[in-house]
Design an enzyme around this catalytic site. Structure first.
Site, PDB file in Angstrom:
ATOM      1  N   ASP A  66      56.021  36.797  27.332  1.00  0.00           N
ATOM      2  CA  ASP A  66      54.687  37.403  27.247  1.00  0.00           C
ATOM      3  C   ASP A  66      54.693  38.866  27.678  1.00  0.00           C
ATOM      4  O   ASP A  66      53.653  39.532  27.616  1.00  0.00           O
ATOM      5  CB  ASP A  66      53.669  36.602  28.058  1.00  0.00           C
ATOM      6  CG  ASP A  66      54.062  36.393  29.512  1.00  0.00           C
ATOM      7  OD1 ASP A  66      55.259  36.248  29.782  1.00  0.00           O
ATOM      8  OD2 ASP A  66      53.159  36.358  30.371  1.00  0.00           O
ATOM      9  N   HIS A  68      60.380  37.460  30.590  1.00  0.00           N
ATOM     10  CA  HIS A  68      59.489  36.403  30.137  1.00  0.00           C
ATOM     11  C   HIS A  68      58.779  36.913  28.883  1.00  0.00           C
ATOM     12  O   HIS A  68      58.330  38.064  28.835  1.00  0.00           O
ATOM     13  CB  HIS A  68      58.489  36.012  31.222  1.00  0.00           C
ATOM     14  CG  HIS A  68      59.094  35.119  32.260  1.00  0.00           C
ATOM     15  ND1 HIS A  68      58.624  35.036  33.556  1.00  0.00           N
ATOM     16  CD2 HIS A  68      60.150  34.254  32.198  1.00  0.00           C
ATOM     17  CE1 HIS A  68      59.350  34.162  34.234  1.00  0.00           C
ATOM     18  NE2 HIS A  68      60.280  33.675  33.437  1.00  0.00           N
ATOM     19  N   HIS A 105      60.174  42.451  32.839  1.00  0.00           N
ATOM     20  CA  HIS A 105      61.082  41.309  32.941  1.00  0.00           C
ATOM     21  C   HIS A 105      61.129  40.573  31.614  1.00  0.00           C
ATOM     22  O   HIS A 105      60.377  40.899  30.684  1.00  0.00           O
ATOM     23  CB  HIS A 105      60.685  40.388  34.089  1.00  0.00           C
ATOM     24  CG  HIS A 105      59.350  39.714  33.943  1.00  0.00           C
ATOM     25  ND1 HIS A 105      58.152  40.406  33.898  1.00  0.00           N
ATOM     26  CD2 HIS A 105      59.015  38.398  33.821  1.00  0.00           C
ATOM     27  CE1 HIS A 105      57.155  39.550  33.778  1.00  0.00           C
ATOM     28  NE2 HIS A 105      57.653  38.329  33.712  1.00  0.00           N
ATOM     29  N   HIS A 116      46.536  39.721  33.845  1.00  0.00           N
ATOM     30  CA  HIS A 116      47.479  38.616  33.669  1.00  0.00           C
ATOM     31  C   HIS A 116      46.782  37.284  33.923  1.00  0.00           C
ATOM     32  O   HIS A 116      47.296  36.401  34.594  1.00  0.00           O
ATOM     33  CB  HIS A 116      48.695  38.791  34.598  1.00  0.00           C
ATOM     34  CG  HIS A 116      49.898  37.993  34.179  1.00  0.00           C
ATOM     35  ND1 HIS A 116      50.240  36.801  34.768  1.00  0.00           N
ATOM     36  CD2 HIS A 116      50.836  38.219  33.221  1.00  0.00           C
ATOM     37  CE1 HIS A 116      51.338  36.333  34.207  1.00  0.00           C
ATOM     38  NE2 HIS A 116      51.724  37.179  33.266  1.00  0.00           N
TER      39      HIS A 116
END
Length: 306
Positions: A66, A64, A62, A272
């Site tokens: 990071d 984002h 995705h 994560h």
């Protein structure tokens, strides 16, 4: 066949406590696949002495930062190293525009062909099939469109029963037919050798499910990854932050363990991690309350896919 994952980045949001943002390198047979590409990924690839030049497929879950801010740097390095072979990137719609815009305004024309394949955040799909493995994308429930990825080993040729071979002299042609899972017939079409008599049961197929960012989803997610033998599942927060996890569409460590328990996986890797956790041992213990065979994903460590 070699099937393993090396953790390059294990943190969420920002680098902290010596941990980097999400990235993993999966080796399956002679292929290397990159899952997500957080900031600093190419530094990690060098640090851990990986053969990153043989990466032909990159998967981005995705948009984002990071999970993909390291991508432009890695592509630029491939360009500077005079790469010529095709590189395919699988990711959400819009990533191709981001890449194109970056290279447009830096007046960069890559030395190598770059192909982009948009992933579907709404359905599970087969997105890559090679000789020894195939890759599926599947929806994850996050704040923006997000997909996970399953890397699934394909059935190899069957193993022969050596005792039967010692007792019966059969041709190479017959052996090859039986190893491919087919009974062997003589020239008249009459049955000569049965697969079940001359081969051993196939080894269980291994698969790796990469669940990057997702809220706890014990229904749909479990259905998508139900046949996975090893799972990576985000564990951003400890149990004490369950409300925070729900608000931000993330999961807790024990929730990750619950997913692995429901799937009946063989192994769980969690990662994560929020920057609030210097010591990760409490997260590991919380995950183990639901799934004992849980491991912290630690950077530079290579884990076998069971």
């Amino acid at each position: 066949m070699e099937f393993e994952v090396t953790i390059l980045g294990s943190n969420s949001a920002i680098p902290a406590h010596g941990r980097n943002q999400t990235a993993q390198l999966v080796n399956v047979g002679s292929s290397s696949l990159l899952l997500d590409c957080g900031e600093g990924t190419q530094i990690q690839l060098r640090k851990f002495k990986t053969k990153y030049s043989r990466v032909d497929h990159i998967f981005i879950s995705h948009l984002h930062g990071d999970h993909y801010y390291g991508l432009m740097g890695l592509l630029s390095t491939y360009h500077l190293h005079k790469r010529v072979k095709l590189l395919t990137i699988y990711g959400p719609a819009g990533l191709d525009e981001i890449i194109t815009t970056n290279f447009k305004y830096s007046n960069t024309r890559l030395n190598f062909p770059l192909r982009f394949i948009a992933t579907n955040p709404n359905e599970k799909e087969l997105i890559l099939e090679e000789k020894n493995y195939k890759v599926f994308s599947f929806p994850l429930k996050h704040r923006i469109p997000c997909t996970g990825f399953i890397i699934q080993e394909k059935q190899a040729m069957l193993r022969m029963n050596k005792q039967m071979l010692l007792e019966n002299k059969i041709s190479i042609e017959a052996i090859n037919t039986l190893r491919n899972g087919k009974d062997f017939l003589d020239e008249n079409g009459d049955l000569l050798y049965l697969v079940k008599d001359y081969t051993l049961p196939p080894e269980p197929l291994r698969s790796y499910a990469f669940c990057s960012d997702t809220i706890f989803d014990p229904v749909d997610l479990v259905e998508y990854i139900k046949d996975s033998s090893t799972i990576y599942h985000e564990a951003t927060f400890g149990d004490e932050e369950e409300v925070r996890a729900m608000e931000t569409f993330h999961s807790t460590a024990s929730q990750a363990g619950k997913i692995a328990e429901l799937v009946q996986a063989k192994k769980l890797l969690i990662g994560h991690y929020s920057t609030r956790y210097l010591d990760l041992e409490p997260l590991l213990l919380q995950a183990k309350t639901n799934f004992q065979n849980t491991f912290l994903s630690e950077e530079g460590i290579t884990y076998q896919i069971d």
